[in-house]
Design a protein around this motif. Structure first.
Motif, PDB file in Angstrom:
ATOM      1  N   THR A 112      -3.507  -2.106  -5.701  1.00 49.69           N
ATOM      2  CA  THR A 112      -2.140  -2.258  -5.174  1.00 49.69           C
ATOM      3  C   THR A 112      -1.355  -3.261  -5.997  1.00 49.69           C
ATOM      4  O   THR A 112      -0.194  -3.012  -6.363  1.00 49.69           O
TER       5      THR A 112
ATOM      6  N   PRO B 265     -10.383  -3.125  -6.640  1.00 48.63           N
ATOM      7  CA  PRO B 265      -9.857  -3.677  -5.387  1.00 48.63           C
ATOM      8  C   PRO B 265      -8.420  -4.191  -5.515  1.00 48.63           C
ATOM      9  O   PRO B 265      -7.724  -4.324  -4.506  1.00 48.63           O
TER      10      PRO B 265
ATOM     11  N   SER C 157       0.021  -6.537   1.371  1.00 47.56           N
ATOM     12  CA  SER C 157      -0.811  -5.371   1.664  1.00 47.56           C
ATOM     13  C   SER C 157      -0.787  -5.019   3.145  1.00 47.56           C
ATOM     14  O   SER C 157      -0.366  -5.825   3.998  1.00 47.56           O
TER      15      SER C 157
ATOM     16  N   LYS D  56      -9.564   2.173  -4.781  1.00 49.89           N
ATOM     17  CA  LYS D  56      -9.755   0.740  -4.516  1.00 49.89           C
ATOM     18  C   LYS D  56     -11.224   0.332  -4.628  1.00 49.89           C
ATOM     19  O   LYS D  56     -11.523  -0.841  -4.886  1.00 49.89           O
TER      20      LYS D  56
ATOM     21  N   ASP E 143       0.831  -1.208   0.000  1.00 50.89           N
ATOM     22  CA  ASP E 143       0.000   0.000   0.000  1.00 50.89           C
ATOM     23  C   ASP E 143       0.865   1.258   0.000  1.00 50.89           C
ATOM     24  O   ASP E 143       0.499   2.273  -0.598  1.00 50.89           O
TER      25      ASP E 143
END
Length: 466
Positions: free
Chosen positions: A218, A215, A171, A211, A130
């Motif tokens: 990243t 989703p 993440s 996101k 992230d």
């Protein structure tokens, strides 16, 4: 998560058995999970693991407690703890920096010292996927080069060893789950929620919106950064060949110069990459303050029909164009000091740049005549000679022309760099008539058909030290 990190570490060859590893720990979830991860693999890899922690003195008792918490957990996990406190507020005032810049400098200074004292091989940092996504999006919004889209590097050289970031492939959510599963209760820094800081604003406001649309943002940004990184490595290799062939790099002080036509002969992709390699050289790989605006200014200098121009860039860097040559250097160029001196027959005068002018009387015929030698009938010159810098309104005439021409216009016609004109030597006799604009134009009206004695003035370039 451990399996994913193990694979990530192996893919990028971050570790070797029996190495000394320093883990940067703040007390937050990312760094505490990282420290715990190294605790679980140290026996398998036969590692010597130490935690290094910095209290920046920004949050009073809370930051002191963060340091104590890390020390306590290190004692519990049987890991060496090395902590320190730094005064960020004083340092930023002394050096006119913002809080983040000052904190980073002091933090990495401490890390570097510990790497050297411990002879450590690796400094592990807790940046995660992230963080990588935030960095890339921030740079996109502010404006960046393709190199900026490679994001945070997985590894880089540091203090005789290297920095590694084992969590860049996972993440934030995975890290929080890891902490929960291993009963780690990290400290929370309240300032991480303050959206007045740019990164926090992107973290809490921008990234969640993106996101929602994707989703897997990243993951996709990570793959993009790696593709760009591979492309950049290839372009860098080719661009280095261009630098080796046609770019002059100077040290002490650092400067870069090159011929514009030679530089432009390469494809634009290599020109652009070479530009960024030049910045990396000048700024020691730390040129984050540059954007597309500076790149556009640079290429405008290459293509615009201008003879002389200058630009001030971040960190005191100056970009200067003189006809077909571009120079990048730090600091203001000192304005040349005007000079005036007599030159008697038999004497030698040393100019500020180390070159020399000498005068003597010679006899004979068919004397040598070149750009570094001026010869005329001695009886037509009133001695002693004067060596000086140019003055406003200076004019001279030479063989084959009618009237006279301004020295200023001669400099322009001869494409003399602007910064050299105010120190260029002009030689006159006692009446003020210009005999010689050294190396460029020779005056007229000092000749006769068969003189008995000649005045000869000789220019010698600076001698190189051996």
């Amino acid at each position: 998560m451990k399996t994913a990190v193990d694979s990530f570490m192996e893919r990028f060859q971050m570790l070797k058995p029996e190495q000394t590893v320093l883990v940067a720990v703040s007390g937050g979830p990312d760094s505490m999970a990282l420290l715990h991860y190294f605790k679980t693999i140290r026996k398998q890899w036969k590692l010597r693991v130490s935690a290094v922690s910095v209290d920046h003195g920004l949050r009073g008792e809370d930051s002191v407690q963060d340091l104590k918490y890390v020390e306590e957990m290190c004692r519990k996990w049987n890991i060496e703890f090395i902590g320190t406190s730094v005064d960020v507020n004083t340092y930023k005032k002394q050096h006119q920096l913002n809080t983040q810049q000052a904190a980073r400098i002091l933090r990495y200074r401490f890390f570097r010292r510990q790497m050297e004292e411990k002879k450590a091989d690796v400094l592990a940092l807790g940046h995660h996927g992230d963080d990588q996504a935030e960095t890339i999006v921030m740079r996109l919004v502010r404006g960046t080069s393709p190199a900026g889209l490679t994001g945070i590097p997985v590894t880089r050289e540091f203090a005789g060893g290297k920095i590694i970031r084992p969590f860049l492939g996972v993440s934030k959510e995975a890290i929080l789950n890891y902490c929960e599963n291993h009963h780690i209760e990290p400290r929370e820094d309240a300032s991480n929620q303050d959206t007045k800081y740019t990164r926090n604003y992107f973290r809490h406001r921008i990234l969640p919106l993106l996101k929602e649309e994707n989703p897997k943002l990243t993951e996709h940004l990570w793959k993009l950064s790696q593709v760009i990184k591979d492309d950049q490595e290839y372009l860098n290799t080719e661009a280095k060949k261009l630098l080796d062939q046609g770019v002059t790099l100077e040290e002490n002080p650092k400067s870069v110069s090159f011929n514009i036509s030679a530089f432009k002969a390469s494809p634009i992709a290599l020109q652009r990459r070479s530009f960024h390699l030049i910045l990396n050289y000048l700024y020691d790989e730390n040129s984050e303050d540059f954007s597309y605006i500076h790149e556009e200014q640079f290429f405008d200098f290459l293509t615009r029909d201008i003879a002389n121009a200058e630009l001030d860039w971040p960190g005191g860097l100056r970009l200067r164009r003189n006809y077909e040559r571009i120079t990048l250097h730090f600091g203001n160029t000192e304005k040349p000091v005007p000079y005036r001196s007599t030159l008697d027959i038999g004497d030698t005068y040393r100019l500020p740049d180390g070159s020399e002018l000498s005068a003597k009387v010679v006899s004979g015929y068919h004397l040598p005549e070149d750009t570094c030698t001026f010869t005329c009938d001695l009886t037509h010159v009133e001695l002693p000679l004067i060596i000086r810098t140019r003055r406003a309104g200076d004019r001279m005439t030479w063989k084959g022309m009618e009237g006279s021409k301004k020295i200023k216009d001669i400099f322009i016609d001869q494409k003399v760099p602007k910064e050299l004109r105010d120190s260029w030597p002009v030689i006159t006799d006692q009446t003020g008539k210009i005999l010689w604009l050294v190396g460029l134009k020779k005056g007229t009206g000092f000749e006769s058909e068969r003189p008995e004695e000649w005045l000869q003035i000789r220019y010698e370039q600076p001698k190189e030290d051996t």
